[in-house]
Design an enzyme around this catalytic site. Structure first.
Site, short mmCIF file in Angstrom:
data_model
loop_
_atom_site.label_atom_id
_atom_site.label_comp_id
_atom_site.label_asym_id
_atom_site.label_seq_id
_atom_site.Cartn_x
_atom_site.Cartn_y
_atom_site.Cartn_z
N LYS A 1 7.34 24.88 10.11
CA LYS A 1 8.21 23.96 10.85
C LYS A 1 9.71 24.28 10.71
O LYS A 1 10.49 23.96 11.60
CB LYS A 1 7.96 22.53 10.40
CG LYS A 1 6.67 21.93 10.95
CD LYS A 1 6.56 20.47 10.59
CE LYS A 1 5.28 19.85 11.14
NZ LYS A 1 5.21 18.41 10.92
N ASP B 1 7.61 14.62 15.95
CA ASP B 1 7.14 13.74 14.86
C ASP B 1 7.98 12.46 14.82
O ASP B 1 7.45 11.36 14.75
CB ASP B 1 7.26 14.44 13.50
CG ASP B 1 6.11 15.41 13.26
OD1 ASP B 1 5.03 15.22 13.85
OD2 ASP B 1 6.30 16.36 12.47
N ALA C 1 10.51 12.42 -0.11
CA ALA C 1 11.71 13.10 0.39
C ALA C 1 11.34 14.50 0.89
O ALA C 1 12.11 15.45 0.74
CB ALA C 1 12.78 13.17 -0.70
N GLY C 2 10.15 14.61 1.47
CA GLY C 2 9.73 15.88 2.06
C GLY C 2 10.13 15.92 3.53
O GLY C 2 10.99 15.16 3.99
N GLY C 3 9.46 16.79 4.29
CA GLY C 3 9.80 16.96 5.70
C GLY C 3 9.60 15.68 6.50
O GLY C 3 10.45 15.31 7.33
N LEU D 1 2.48 6.80 6.32
CA LEU D 1 2.33 7.93 7.24
C LEU D 1 0.95 8.56 7.14
O LEU D 1 0.50 9.27 8.03
CB LEU D 1 3.42 8.98 6.99
CG LEU D 1 4.64 8.79 7.90
CD1 LEU D 1 5.35 7.50 7.61
CD2 LEU D 1 5.60 9.95 7.82
N TYR E 1 -2.98 8.41 7.45
CA TYR E 1 -3.88 7.59 8.28
C TYR E 1 -5.35 7.75 7.88
O TYR E 1 -6.22 7.15 8.47
CB TYR E 1 -3.71 7.92 9.77
CG TYR E 1 -3.73 9.39 10.05
CD1 TYR E 1 -4.91 10.10 10.06
CD2 TYR E 1 -2.54 10.08 10.24
CE1 TYR E 1 -4.93 11.46 10.27
CE2 TYR E 1 -2.53 11.46 10.43
CZ TYR E 1 -3.73 12.13 10.46
OH TYR E 1 -3.75 13.48 10.65
P1 NAP Z 1 5.95 17.46 1.96
O1 NAP Z 1 7.17 17.98 2.64
O2 NAP Z 1 5.09 18.38 1.20
O3 NAP Z 1 6.44 16.27 0.95
C1 NAP Z 1 5.53 15.69 0.05
C2 NAP Z 1 6.16 14.46 -0.59
O4 NAP Z 1 5.17 13.86 -1.45
C3 NAP Z 1 7.37 14.76 -1.45
O5 NAP Z 1 8.24 13.67 -1.43
C4 NAP Z 1 6.73 14.89 -2.86
O6 NAP Z 1 7.59 14.59 -3.91
C5 NAP Z 1 5.70 13.78 -2.78
N1 NAP Z 1 4.66 14.01 -3.78
C6 NAP Z 1 3.71 15.00 -3.76
N2 NAP Z 1 2.95 14.89 -4.87
C7 NAP Z 1 3.44 13.85 -5.59
C8 NAP Z 1 3.06 13.25 -6.83
N3 NAP Z 1 2.02 13.70 -7.53
N4 NAP Z 1 3.77 12.18 -7.25
C9 NAP Z 1 4.80 11.71 -6.54
N5 NAP Z 1 5.20 12.23 -5.36
C10 NAP Z 1 4.53 13.29 -4.89
O7 NAP Z 1 4.99 16.71 2.98
P2 NAP Z 1 5.40 15.98 4.36
O8 NAP Z 1 5.29 16.95 5.46
O9 NAP Z 1 6.71 15.30 4.14
O10 NAP Z 1 4.21 14.92 4.53
C11 NAP Z 1 4.13 13.76 3.71
C12 NAP Z 1 2.91 12.93 4.16
O11 NAP Z 1 3.12 12.44 5.48
C13 NAP Z 1 1.62 13.76 4.21
O12 NAP Z 1 0.58 13.00 3.65
C14 NAP Z 1 1.37 13.97 5.68
O13 NAP Z 1 -0.01 14.05 5.96
C15 NAP Z 1 1.98 12.71 6.28
N6 NAP Z 1 2.41 12.92 7.69
C16 NAP Z 1 1.84 12.17 8.66
C17 NAP Z 1 2.21 12.35 9.97
C18 NAP Z 1 1.56 11.51 11.06
O14 NAP Z 1 1.57 11.91 12.23
N7 NAP Z 1 1.03 10.34 10.75
C19 NAP Z 1 3.18 13.31 10.32
C20 NAP Z 1 3.76 14.06 9.29
C21 NAP Z 1 3.37 13.86 7.97
P3 NAP Z 1 8.44 15.78 -4.62
O15 NAP Z 1 9.59 16.03 -3.72
O16 NAP Z 1 8.83 15.21 -5.93
O17 NAP Z 1 7.53 16.97 -4.74
#
Ligand code: NAP
Length: 487
Positions: A71, A109, A134-136, A262, A264
């Site tokens: 992305k 998104d 605080a990810g994407g 987020l 589902y």
């Molecule tokens: P990402 O960039 O990998 O970010 C992951 C996030 O989760 C970071 O804030 C990370 O914290 C945190 N995290 C991971 N493991 C953890 C743990 N053990 N304890 C505490 N925090 C933890 O992922 P993303 O793309 O942002 O996606 C995040 C979620 O949103 C995913 O589950 C994804 O499936 C969902 N999502 C849904 C949609 C939708 O259409 N509904 C669209 C996009 C994403 P750190 O920074 O400390 O590692």
């Protein structure tokens, strides 16, 4: 799907792509709108991304979705980028631009989440927001909250530096000639619910640097406000780890009025349960997934997808994500729903429910009495209420339905949510022969029951066909043949 020389290809690039739900969205829109395009996932390695993008253009691919891990990296291979995608720093949709001989990048998104919260009636203007993660995804959520006039934003993350980085990036956007900044200038006359200019609220807060507050997950007690709108944007709680949540503290959940996860899958996450248990309203974000897809489809095909089609596609998406093990039988009286249903249930060790009997037990009177004493409208209301109850509770069950059940669109949707729907069909004459001696069919109390059957079938057949997944011919009266067609 009829693929021919004119069929346009759209698709997804990422790694992995095997579990993507996007084909369910896009191929269902194409099918329902009769648009000649096909959506295919392509697994692309990071070191082949540039070749994949250039190759896609040369192969005349109309558009692509982009998922993890490309992305951010994809941006350098584009000929143009939409303002919001540039601000968020991530692209998930590529739209073919012939004039520039390449693709323009968008971020649908954030558009998907924006459309979901509008549909769910969540108003961000003037509200304090807490974002977990605080990810994407969290970055797109933060952007969407600022754009929609949130008055204060807490970003809570395990790694606080990442939350700080999002805050810094956003402050940068609000002070520059960016898409976000310009959207505030464009809407500078829009007021929030306290009659303040949205732009002024945001500009005030940025200047004090107290608008976006990065904190560690463990420090959530520094949030003093209540009535929060909270977004769960970490990857914690995703199936199969459904008992996990990043904050357990009940005091935090007492401050949440509305919580959006987020994630589902599962449909109700632990975060959502905690929000509900502490008096808030909770949503998952399957609709975000749906609407990011719809937004991409609209960009590729330069059309607007009608709401009725969006609802049908949403139903298909729900059925893919939360598959049910029930079997639903629909059809006209005399089509054999009860006989087939009971035999099927016995053979497959499933439960059996006849919806008419279920309603009679619940109401404590016969269907004929309900019609007579309460009227048809009330009966239809009870039918819909019953289907909602069955949808939320049934498993491993064969449900035989009343002949009129699928005629209302609302009921037809609920039936598909309950299970796989089989329409038992038979010729009018066969049906007549099966029911002509039956004295318990009020609809046939008339001089010419055969003509009545023909008239009713003319009206109902297209609705049964629309409501079913599979048609099963019962003309042979051979139970074994019918059972074989269903199982
Ligand atoms: P990402 O960039 O990998 O970010 C992951 C996030 O989760 C970071 O804030 C990370 O914290 C945190 N995290 C991971 N493991 C953890 C743990 N053990 N304890 C505490 N925090 C933890 O992922 P993303 O793309 O942002 O996606 C995040 C979620 O949103 C995913 O589950 C994804 O499936 C969902 N999502 C849904 C949609 C939708 O259409 N509904 C669209 C996009 C994403 P750190 O920074 O400390 O590692």
């Amino acid at each position: 799907m009829n693929i021919n020389g004119l069929t346009r290809t759209i698709g997804l690039i990422g790694n992995p792509v095997e579990h993507t739900l996007s084909p369910v969205i896009h191929n269902n829109i194409s099918k329902r709108m009769d648009i000649d395009s096909v959506y295919v996932p392509f697994r692309v390695e990071a070191d082949g991304l540039d070749k994949a993008i250039n190759g896609a253009y040369e192969l005349n691919i109309l558009g692509l979705n982009v998922t993890v891990p490309h992305k951010n990296a994809v941006k350098e291979f584009l000929v143009d980028i939409d303002g919001a995608a540039r601000d968020i720093g991530a692209v998930n949709t590529l739209v073919r631009d012939e004039s520039k001989h390449g693709y323009k990048g968008y971020n649908t998104d954030y558009m998907g989440l924006e459309r979901q919260i509008k549909e769910d009636g969540i108003e961000l203007s003037g509200r304090t927001v807490a974002i977990l993660g605080a990810g994407g995804a969290a970055k797109a959520v933060t952007y969407m909250c600022i754009k929609n006039g949130a008055s204060k934003i807490y970003i809570l993350n395990r790694t606080i530096d990442k939350a700080r980085q999002i805050a810094e990036d956003m402050y940068g956007l609000l002070n520059n000639d960016t898409s976000l900044y310009n959207s505030f200038c464009d809407s500078s006359k829009e007021m929030d619910k306290d009659n303040m200019l949205i732009k002024d609220i945001v500009v005030d807060r940025i200047s004090s640097k107290e608008y976006i507050i990065p904190i560690s997950l463990n420090d959530n007690n520094v949030i003093t406000e209540d009535n929060l709108i909270a977004f769960q944007a970490t990857s914690i709680g995703l199936s199969p780890n459904i008992d996990k949540v990043v904050i357990e503290d009940k005091e935090f959940y007492k401050k949440i009025a509305v919580g959006v996860d987020l994630i589902y899958n599962p449909a109700t996450t632990k975060f959502m349960k905690l929000v509900n248990e502490n008096g808030g309203k909770a949503y998952n974000a399957l609709k975000m997934l749906l609407y990011q897809g719809v937004a991409a489809y609209e960009l590729w095909h330069k059309i607007s997808v009608p709401q009725e089609i969006i609802e049908e596609v949403y139903l298909e998406l729900k059925r893919s994500v939360y598959p049910k093990d029930n079997i639903v039988l629909i059809g006209f009286m005399g089509s054999g729903k009860s006989t087939v249903g009971k035999a099927l249930a016995e053979r497959a060790s499933m439960n059996f429910i006849d919806s008419d009997e279920y309603i009679e037990n619940k109401a404590g009177m016969s269907i004929a009495d309900i019609f007579e004493k309460m009227g048809e409208d009330e009966f239809r209301r009870i039918e819909t209420e019953t289907l909602i109850e069955l949808r939320d509770n049934l498993s491993n069950t064969v449900l035989a339905t009343g002949g009129g059940m699928p005629l209302r669109r609302e009921n037809a949707i609920l039936l598909k949510e309950i299970g796989r729907v089989f329409y038992l069909t038979a010729a009018n004459r066969v049906i007549y022969d099966r029911v002509k001696e039956d004295t318990k069919r009020p609809l046939l109390f008339c001089d010419d029951p055969y003509s009545k059957i023909c008239d009713l079938m003319k009206e109902r057949r297209p609705l049964y066909e629309k409501a079913c997944d599979v048609k099963v011919d019962t003309n042979s009266n051979d139970l074994e043949e019918v059972l074989a067609a269903i199982s």
